[in-house]
Design an enzyme around this catalytic site. Structure first.
Site, short mmCIF file in Angstrom:
data_model
loop_
_atom_site.label_atom_id
_atom_site.label_comp_id
_atom_site.label_asym_id
_atom_site.label_seq_id
_atom_site.Cartn_x
_atom_site.Cartn_y
_atom_site.Cartn_z
N LYS A 79 75.71 18.14 35.11
CA LYS A 79 74.78 18.54 34.06
C LYS A 79 74.53 17.32 33.17
CE LYS A 79 74.32 22.18 30.52
NZ LYS A 79 74.99 23.36 29.90
N SER A 154 72.07 27.56 30.16
CA SER A 154 71.36 26.29 30.11
C SER A 154 71.63 25.41 31.32
CB SER A 154 71.78 25.54 28.84
OG SER A 154 73.16 25.22 28.89
N SER A 178 76.15 29.69 29.52
CA SER A 178 75.42 28.70 30.31
C SER A 178 75.93 28.35 31.70
CB SER A 178 75.28 27.41 29.52
OG SER A 178 74.26 27.58 28.59
N1 GLN Z 1 72.11 30.74 25.90
C1 GLN Z 1 73.07 30.48 24.87
C2 GLN Z 1 72.43 29.70 23.75
O1 GLN Z 1 71.30 29.42 23.84
C3 GLN Z 1 74.26 29.76 25.42
C4 GLN Z 1 74.01 28.37 25.78
C5 GLN Z 1 75.23 27.71 26.35
O2 GLN Z 1 76.16 28.38 26.80
N2 GLN Z 1 75.20 26.39 26.36
O3 GLN Z 1 73.05 29.38 22.81
#
Ligand code: GLN
Length: 490
Positions: A79, A154, A178
């Site tokens: 990532k 994400s 994510s």
């Molecule tokens: N979707 C969640 C957010 O937008 C979690 C994102 C993540 O786990 N990095 O905060």
């Protein structure tokens, strides 16, 4: 034979038996990447030369009979919020364009030491803020099961690269969903480890008290191998645990007869798509036929988890993003002759104004508000108190249950653009995942079937530092159902 379709375990065997060379394997993946990327956009950067260098080194170890890790010679991707020495790392944000880190994240070093070969950097929501990968400043990633839909976020690029067999495994981070959400949306296995199990050093911070780096793989067995390599104490991350790392793979294949499994009532609430509910209930019935004792359990504090998450997370984000000031890293208006700033304050303002996307700005504003004097007690401090209640609810549930289960996402993968202009709808995708991060416990998403051709994941949660129990149950379920074998048609 298409080598890219293998698992880590099966490819590793061919490598050690010299029926396949590391460069053949790496080349097969690189070819697949160039064929599929125009459709999928899982990668931000493909590091071909570096990959070939690492492949040669791995091959030497195999030739000398020094293969001592199941990851030796296996292609992976990171990532793009994992710092990789000498390779551009952007967090998928314009503000870090051109940033080449002078060091690698501890996890990147550990995986390289195990002999895995990095093919490049994977797309994500900028700074990991999002649930669809649409917040990437470099354009979205597409779901390989239906390219008009999102892959979740994400870590969307990480999940898609694995689902599409461009790499064998990838790294992701899970602050509120994510790893698990993109795994569920792409029929891959994604594990969010216990907070502190895997070092955060060298990974761009989103919300430091929640960030959990972890693997995305094709199978549970592969997940056990990668987690074993990633986990462990790191003196450079004060929150990393000193507990020894178990050999996770050694737990696979043992049965789960008599295990008590709680079904979280709050995870079957309003808003859950009936077809997703159906596949989840079927998966739970499968656990019961494997010998687990299933019972419904209610944790009342979970009702507040999403609200608490969306106060604590932006608060930490507003602080963590302060370091991107147009001076130290990446993009700066100072470097652009045409738009040179008058003074330092203007460098900060304009670099941040141009460099950050809308979602990062939204979170900086919400977080700054929640932390400001007068509101701190009403929002941030109160959220911390409720967070503690959520943690305690989980701890006491695990006094009675071995594991807890529920769905990952309330809906199947949605269409690109469907929620992009509605942050609240987007935040609601995380409703069954954020409580896990607030409590700091581990949880996995394992493929549990399809809804109108689109993948769904079963979420299995365990007590702090009980990743081996989660893997053991997930493996038993995966072997009984074999959904991972249904690969996307590309
Ligand atoms: N979707 C969640 C957010 O937008 C979690 C994102 C993540 O786990 N990095 O905060």
């Amino acid at each position: 034979m298409d080598f890219t379709e293998l698992t880590i375990a099966s490819a590793g065997k061919l490598l050690v038996e010299k029926k396949l060379s590391v460069s053949e394997l790496v080349n097969a993946c690189l070819e697949r990447i160039s064929k599929l990327e125009p459709k999928l956009h899982a990668f931000i950067l493909v590091a071909e030369d570096k990959a070939r260098e690492q492949a040669e080194m791995a091959q030497k170890l195999i030739d000398r009979g020094e293969a001592d890790s199941p990851l030796l010679g296996i292609p992976m991707g990171h990532k793009d919020i994992y710092c990789t020495r000498g390779v551009e790392t952007t967090a998928a944000s314009n503000i870090l364009k051109g940033y080449v880190p002078p060091y690698s994240a501890t996890t990147v070093e550990k995986l390289e030491k195990a002999g895995a070969v990095s093919l490049g950097k994977l797309n994500c929501d900028a700074f990991a803020h999002g649930s669809s990968t649409e917040n990437s400043d470099f354009g979205p990633t597409h779901n390989p099961y239906d390219i008009t839909r999102v892959p979740g976020g994400s870590s969307g690029g990480s999940a898609v690269a694995v689902a599409a067999s461009e790499v064998f495994f990838s790294t992701g981070t899970d602050t509120g969903s994510s790893i698990r959400l993109p795994a569920a949306f792409t029929n891959t296995v994604g594990l969010k480890p216990t907070y502190g199990r895997v070092s955060r050093y060298g990974i761009m911070a989103m919300a430091s008290s929640l960030d959990s780096p972890g693997p995305i793989t094709k199978t549970v067995e592969d997940c056990a191998y990668v987690l074993s390599a990633m986990a462990g104490h790191d003196p450079r991350d004060a929150t990393s645990s000193k507990r020894p790392v178990p050999d996770y793979a050694s737990f696979l294949g043992q049965d789960i007869k008599g295990w008590k499994v709680g079904v979280l009532k709050e995870f079957f609430s309003q808003g859950l798509d009936p077809a997703v509910e159906q596949v989840t209930r079927k998966a739970i019935a499968e656990l019961s036929s494997l010998g687990a004792k299933i019972e419904e359990v209610s944790l009342p504090s979970l009702e507040y988890a999403l609200a608490v998450y969306y106060i604590i997370t932006p608060s930490e984000i507003s602080s963590n993003l302060a370091r991107y000031d147009g001076i130290k890293y990446g993009f700066s208006v100072e470097k652009e002759e045409s738009s040179a700033a008058r003074d330092l304050l203007e460098v900060y303002e304009r670099s941040r104004g141009l460099g950050f996307g809308a979602e990062a700005k939204r979170r900086i504003m919400i977080g700054t508000y929640a932390l400001s004097s007068g509101y701190y007690d009403a929002y941030y401090k109160k959220a911390l108190k409720v967070r503690e209640l959520i943690r305690r609810d989980y701890v006491s549930a695990f006094e009675k249950y071995d594991l807890l289960v529920g769905p990952v996402s309330p809906t199947p993968p949605f269409k690109l653009g469907e929620k992009a202009d509605d942050p609240l709808q987007m935040y609601l995708s995380d409703i069954y995942m954020t409580p896990i991060n607030l409590a700091g416990i581990p949880a996995i998403s394992v493929p549990c079937g399809f809804v109108a051709g689109l993948p769904a994941g079963l979420q299995i949660m365990g007590p702090h530092f009980a990743e081996e129990k989660i893997l053991q149950a997930a493996y038993a379920y995966e072997q009984a159902t074999q959904f991972y074998k249904i690969r996307p048609k590309l």
